[in-house]
Write a protein that holds these residues in place. Structure first.
Motif, short mmCIF file in Angstrom:
data_model
loop_
_atom_site.label_atom_id
_atom_site.label_comp_id
_atom_site.label_asym_id
_atom_site.label_seq_id
_atom_site.Cartn_x
_atom_site.Cartn_y
_atom_site.Cartn_z
N GLY A 278 73.15 48.97 -25.63
CA GLY A 278 73.88 49.86 -24.73
C GLY A 278 73.76 49.54 -23.26
N ILE A 279 73.54 48.29 -22.90
CA ILE A 279 73.43 47.92 -21.49
C ILE A 279 74.85 47.69 -20.94
CG2 ILE A 279 72.54 46.24 -19.84
CD1 ILE A 279 70.32 45.60 -21.85
N LYS A 280 75.23 48.45 -19.94
CA LYS A 280 76.55 48.33 -19.31
C LYS A 280 76.47 47.32 -18.17
CE LYS A 280 78.76 51.57 -21.66
NZ LYS A 280 79.97 51.30 -22.48
N TYR A 281 77.27 46.26 -18.28
CA TYR A 281 77.27 45.22 -17.25
C TYR A 281 78.52 44.35 -17.43
CZ TYR A 281 75.25 42.12 -13.74
OH TYR A 281 75.02 41.41 -12.58
N PHE A 282 78.85 43.61 -16.41
CA PHE A 282 80.02 42.74 -16.44
C PHE A 282 79.92 41.71 -17.56
CE2 PHE A 282 81.72 38.55 -15.31
CZ PHE A 282 83.07 38.86 -15.17
N GLN A 283 81.09 41.36 -18.12
CA GLN A 283 81.17 40.28 -19.10
C GLN A 283 82.51 39.58 -18.94
OE1 GLN A 283 79.11 38.93 -21.65
NE2 GLN A 283 80.78 37.44 -21.67
N THR A 284 82.46 38.26 -18.76
CA THR A 284 83.69 37.47 -18.72
C THR A 284 84.49 37.72 -20.00
OG1 THR A 284 82.64 35.76 -17.39
CG2 THR A 284 84.66 35.16 -18.53
N ASN A 285 85.75 38.03 -19.85
CA ASN A 285 86.63 38.36 -20.98
C ASN A 285 86.22 39.66 -21.65
OD1 ASN A 285 88.97 37.69 -22.39
ND2 ASN A 285 87.86 36.65 -24.03
N TRP A 331 64.33 49.46 -18.14
CA TRP A 331 64.70 49.41 -19.55
C TRP A 331 64.79 50.82 -20.13
CZ3 TRP A 331 60.75 45.14 -21.44
CH2 TRP A 331 61.02 43.94 -20.74
N ASN A 332 65.83 51.07 -20.91
CA ASN A 332 66.05 52.39 -21.51
C ASN A 332 65.32 52.47 -22.85
OD1 ASN A 332 67.03 54.74 -22.72
ND2 ASN A 332 69.06 54.51 -21.78
N VAL A 333 64.21 53.20 -22.87
CA VAL A 333 63.36 53.28 -24.05
C VAL A 333 64.13 53.82 -25.26
CG1 VAL A 333 61.29 54.34 -25.02
CG2 VAL A 333 61.30 53.56 -22.66
N ASP A 334 65.01 54.77 -25.02
CA ASP A 334 65.75 55.41 -26.11
C ASP A 334 66.72 54.46 -26.80
OD1 ASP A 334 64.46 57.81 -25.60
OD2 ASP A 334 65.99 58.49 -24.18
N HIS A 335 67.03 53.35 -26.16
CA HIS A 335 67.98 52.38 -26.72
C HIS A 335 67.30 51.10 -27.19
CE1 HIS A 335 71.57 54.25 -24.29
NE2 HIS A 335 71.07 55.05 -25.22
N MET A 336 65.98 51.13 -27.32
CA MET A 336 65.26 49.90 -27.65
C MET A 336 64.79 49.88 -29.10
SD MET A 336 63.14 48.96 -24.18
CE MET A 336 62.87 47.29 -24.77
N ARG A 337 64.68 48.66 -29.62
CA ARG A 337 64.21 48.44 -30.99
C ARG A 337 63.12 47.37 -31.01
NH1 ARG A 337 68.05 45.80 -33.57
NH2 ARG A 337 69.49 45.69 -31.80
#
Length: 372
Positions: A278-285, A331-337
């Protein structure tokens, strides 16, 4: 008479020397048990093993009398009905968990490429008993925010996980690419790429179980599914993996206890990843608000091939390994595995690959998985 003697003596000496030479042979011939004829040959210390993933056959490759088994330009070739599979250079041992008949030859390069004139057949017999562990695969995805084609692989992997739930644990390794600096990259990415997985350059790429494989998996779903099935068929699991993870919010420290039980007594290594979704960041395409999942944040093991359990792991006896790590503030603990893989070797220690894997949410646990 004197003239006759002087004529006969050199002839007798020559004949004696010739007889001595033919009887004694060359020093190389005596020492190595062969002739220096420039022919490449392969032999094995045994031709029958148990298919337990532990017992191994060790090959010797000679060019005439010269032992080239450990040379960096020698590789074994596994001959299959579907074609030939080249083993890594310098690998001279083989073990398997799949019963069957295996045929090997060798290739060596010294000014020119040579293939052994003979083959060696090894028969691996089945073993009985043991626990039927569910086999989960580790999928190592290599990606970058600067890669145009990388979102296609992510889409393919998500589809496979939906269709085959619980079969695939994805760990996405980010790297700088296309002239762009990726903020999610780690040092482990380049180390895996250059030192373990064949020093590939293009993206995206997918590997199963730290195995280089025979095909370049990019984003074609049918190919990735075919290789997944080949992995399950050719490398069955001989162990189970369980996880306990405890998170302390006061110091953002996570402690992971990895557990292992095995059907066979073997040497195992434990590899632990922390990944974030769930990390929101830029991505080419993919746009400015693209969602990056399975991002590897940390490798808790000291070695990229995992940390070795003390001594051999005995069959049927649980072994454990514990590692701790302090999470970074962003780092978002709730979204980690937590992903835990158990590694073994099938080539005498030259390489280590994942035998089985399990995963859980950070701060939670996962029990052993069994086939129904």
């Amino acid at each position: 008479m004197k003239k006759l003697y002087s004529t006969i003596l050199p002839i007798v000496m020559i004949l004696c020397l010739a007889m001595l030479s033919s009887c004694s042979g060359s020093s190389d011939e005596i020492e190595n048990g062969g002739t220096d004829d420039g022919i490449l040959r392969i032999t094995a210390d045994k031709t029958a093993i148990q298919a337990d993933g532990v017992e191994k056959v060790t090959f010797t490759v000679r060019l005439g009398t010269k032992d080239v088994s450990d040379e960096s330009t020698m590789n074994l070739i596994l001959v299959k009905e579907s074609g030939e599979e080249n083993l890594d250079y310098g690998v001279r041992a083989f073990s398997t968990s799949v019963p069957g008949t295996y045929v090997f030859k060798a290739r060596y390069y010294e000014g020119k490429s040579m293939v052994s004139e003979n083959e060696v057949t090894v028969r691996a017999s089945s073993i009985s008993g043991g626990v039927s562990y569910y086999h989960k695969l580790l999928g190592m995805q290599f990606t970058s925010i600067g890669c145009q084609a990388c979102p296609a692989l992510s889409t393919t992997l998500k589809a496979i996980q939906t269709e085959q739930p619980g079969r695939l644990a994805i760990a996405s390794f980010h790297m700088d690419f296309g002239g762009m600096t990726d903020p999610m990259t780690t040092a482990a990415t380049n180390n895996y790429r250059t030192n373990i997985l064949g020093n590939f350059s293009g993206l995206p790429r997918l590997f199963y179980n730290l195995r280089k494989g025979t095909k370049e998996m990019i984003s074609i779903k049918s190919q990735i599914e075919e290789e997944l099935q080949n992995e399950l068929n050719n490398y069955p699991a001989s162990c189970g993996v369980a996880i306990e993870s405890v998170y302390n919010a006061s110091d953002r420290k996570v402690t992971v206890t990895a557990k292992l039980t095995s059907n066979v007594t073997n040497t195992y290594r434990c590899l632990i990843y922390l990944v974030e979704d769930g990390i929101k960041y830029f991505q080419t395409n993919g746009g400015n608000d693209y969602t990056h999942n399975n991002v590897v944040r940390a490798v808790l093991s000291t070695s990229l091939n995992g940390d070795r359990f003390n001594g051999e792991v005995n069959a049927g006896v649980e072994s454990t390994m514990q590692r701790s790590y302090q999470l970074e503030s962003g780092w978002n603990v709730d979204h980690m595995r937590v992903i835990v893989s158990m590694l073994t070797t099938l080539d005498g220690g030259k390489t280590y690959t994942c035998n089985n894997v399990n995963e859980c949410q950070l701060g939670e646990s996962a029990d052993y998985l069994y086939n129904e």
